[in-house]
Design a protein around this motif. Structure first.
Motif, mmCIF file in Angstrom:
data_model
loop_
_atom_site.group_PDB
_atom_site.id
_atom_site.type_symbol
_atom_site.label_atom_id
_atom_site.label_comp_id
_atom_site.label_asym_id
_atom_site.label_seq_id
_atom_site.Cartn_x
_atom_site.Cartn_y
_atom_site.Cartn_z
ATOM 1 N N ASP A 209 0.848 -1.191 0.000
ATOM 2 C CA ASP A 209 0.000 0.000 0.000
ATOM 3 C C ASP A 209 0.882 1.240 0.000
ATOM 4 N N GLY A 210 0.705 2.092 -1.021
ATOM 5 C CA GLY A 210 1.528 3.292 -1.142
ATOM 6 C C GLY A 210 2.549 3.158 -2.256
ATOM 7 N N HIS A 211 3.441 4.143 -2.325
ATOM 8 C CA HIS A 211 4.455 4.202 -3.372
ATOM 9 C C HIS A 211 5.793 3.747 -2.809
ATOM 10 N N VAL A 212 6.369 2.735 -3.427
ATOM 11 C CA VAL A 212 7.679 2.220 -3.034
ATOM 12 C C VAL A 212 8.739 2.962 -3.827
ATOM 13 N N LEU A 213 9.676 3.570 -3.144
ATOM 14 C CA LEU A 213 10.747 4.345 -3.779
ATOM 15 C C LEU A 213 12.091 3.740 -3.401
ATOM 16 N N ALA A 257 1.508 -3.480 4.530
ATOM 17 C CA ALA A 257 0.635 -2.359 4.884
ATOM 18 C C ALA A 257 1.199 -1.019 4.458
ATOM 19 N N SER A 258 2.506 -0.889 4.338
ATOM 20 C CA SER A 258 3.114 0.396 3.997
ATOM 21 C C SER A 258 4.467 0.155 3.358
ATOM 22 N N PRO A 259 5.030 1.163 2.672
ATOM 23 C CA PRO A 259 6.374 0.991 2.100
ATOM 24 C C PRO A 259 7.450 0.746 3.140
ATOM 25 N N ALA A 260 7.198 1.111 4.399
ATOM 26 C CA ALA A 260 8.197 0.864 5.437
ATOM 27 C C ALA A 260 8.398 -0.617 5.712
ATOM 28 N N CYS A 261 7.459 -1.436 5.282
ATOM 29 C CA CYS A 261 7.594 -2.886 5.478
ATOM 30 C C CYS A 261 8.597 -3.509 4.519
ATOM 31 N N LEU A 262 9.066 -2.747 3.545
ATOM 32 C CA LEU A 262 10.010 -3.252 2.545
ATOM 33 C C LEU A 262 11.305 -2.459 2.691
ATOM 34 N N ALA A 263 12.374 -3.135 3.050
ATOM 35 C CA ALA A 263 13.661 -2.484 3.277
ATOM 36 C C ALA A 263 14.711 -3.126 2.390
ATOM 37 N N ARG A 264 15.568 -2.290 1.817
ATOM 38 C CA ARG A 264 16.635 -2.804 0.953
ATOM 39 C C ARG A 264 17.847 -3.160 1.803
#
Length: 360
Positions: A209-213, A257-264
């Motif tokens: 959910d949201g924009h992943v940058l 739920a949010s882009p913060a759930c995806l970390a590089r």
């Protein structure tokens, strides 16, 4: 002329007549021009034999496209495996036996050799379909998914550049509002089990959910989300999303739920071809946005670049009603436009058209 002489002459004339009929039959099959009936011997008129009409022009043989026949055989093999679920080893053995028969019969029995070759193609396609449909690893992440979403923590490598999904149009039937989302595909390498990391395999679809940058193809990432199976068909005639995704070797989806759930965790190679293509695509979209209006830039990006996220709901509905929604999908139209652009650039930079065609 005595009786024996008359018999000899009658037999000779009969042989000449049979030879003439044989030559005419050969001319009809091969399409060769008619020749003398008795190959330079006594002409038929001097023998007292009435001249037969020349052979009619031979009809053009029916041309068979071999690749079309092989494609039909392969499709039959895949359909048979889908219906009967034949084991891959059985299909491989049948294909090997058919190839042996083809090698033995190709110089003797043409029809048997052709049938054996088609059977080998069907068996090979059936084995490939069986492996694609059922050949998943024991560590496949989809085996851990269920119909009810469960929390999970994964590590993997991003397979493609993230795709932005616009928010759906407002509907009174949708009780929970839904905004923009981002979709990407992940090749899973590890899954967290309590305090330990265990190796895993397979691919999954990720919806955030949201924009992943800041995420590109080839990056190693860590993901926190909800693991769930794709929805199966619940009613007759309903679209079966699970079967559709399984054909792409995808069994599950992870919802974040949010882009913060995806970390590089680690950046991928800068020379990754998919990442390079994503950067070129983003630069082209910026140029379109700078020189065109917002509505035209979104439509041009969809047609030229396959970036459908720039097309709003009204435009997508208009394409759907007119039956031209396929123009927004990546297809032969986009490949033709790209080939035309590359052809023009190569013709300007290279002096020889043949060199430009070879490079293209």
């Amino acid at each position: 002329m005595n009786r024996s002489a008359r018999l000899r002459e009658a037999f000779r004339l009969r042989r000449v007549r049979d030879r003439r009929v044989e030559i005419c039959s050969k001319n009809r099959v091969t399409g060769a021009p008619p020749h003398t009936y008795n190959e330079g011997r006594v002409p038929p008129r001097r023998l007292g034999i009435p001249a037969m009409p020349s052979a009619p022009p031979a009809a053009k043989p029916w041309r068979v496209q071999p690749l079309v026949v092989l494609l039909a055989a392969a499709a039959t093999g895949m359909a048979g495996d889908r219906l009967l679920s034949i084991e891959a080893i059985v299909s491989w053995l049948l294909a090997a036996g058919s190839l042996v028969v083809w090698l033995l019969a190709r110089g003797r029995a043409l029809q048997l050799a052709q049938a054996a070759l088609l059977l080998a193609a069907a068996a090979t396609a059936g084995a490939w379909h069986h492996l694609q449909w059922n050949g998943f690893s024991e560590r496949e992440i989809g085996w851990a998914a269920a119909e009810v979403a469960e929390p999970i923590c994964l590590e993997g490598i991003v397979l493609g550049n993230p795709e932005r999904l616009p928010a759906p149009e407002y509907s009174a039937l949708r009780t929970i509002p839904q905004g923009d989302a981002t979709r990407l595909y992940l090749r899973v390498t590890n899954v967290r089990d309590a305090a330990e990391w265990r190796p895993a395999a397979g691919r999954c679809e990720v919806l955030v959910d949201g924009h992943v940058l800041g995420i590109a193809a080839g990056d190693r990432v860590r993901l926190f989300g909800q693991l769930v199976l794709f929805a199966r068909r619940g009613n007759p005639g309903e679209f079966d999303l699970a079967a559709h995704r399984r054909a792409d070797r995808l069994l599950c989806r992870v919802q974040a739920a949010s882009p913060a759930c995806l970390a590089r965790e680690e950046a991928g190679s800068p020379w990754n071809p998919v990442a390079l293509l994503g950067r070129v695509r983003a630069a082209a979209r910026r140029q379109l946005a700078a020189h065109l209006s917002e509505e035209s830039a979104g439509l041009a990006g969809a047609v030229l670049l396959g970036a459908r996220e720039g097309v709003d709901t009204e435009q997508r509905e208009a394409f759907f009603r007119t039956g031209s929604l396929h123009l927004l999908a990546i297809s032969g139209l986009h490949l033709g436009i790209l080939a035309a652009i590359l052809w023009g650039l190569l013709r300007v930079t290279l002096p020889s058209p043949r060199a430009a065609l070879i490079l293209l």
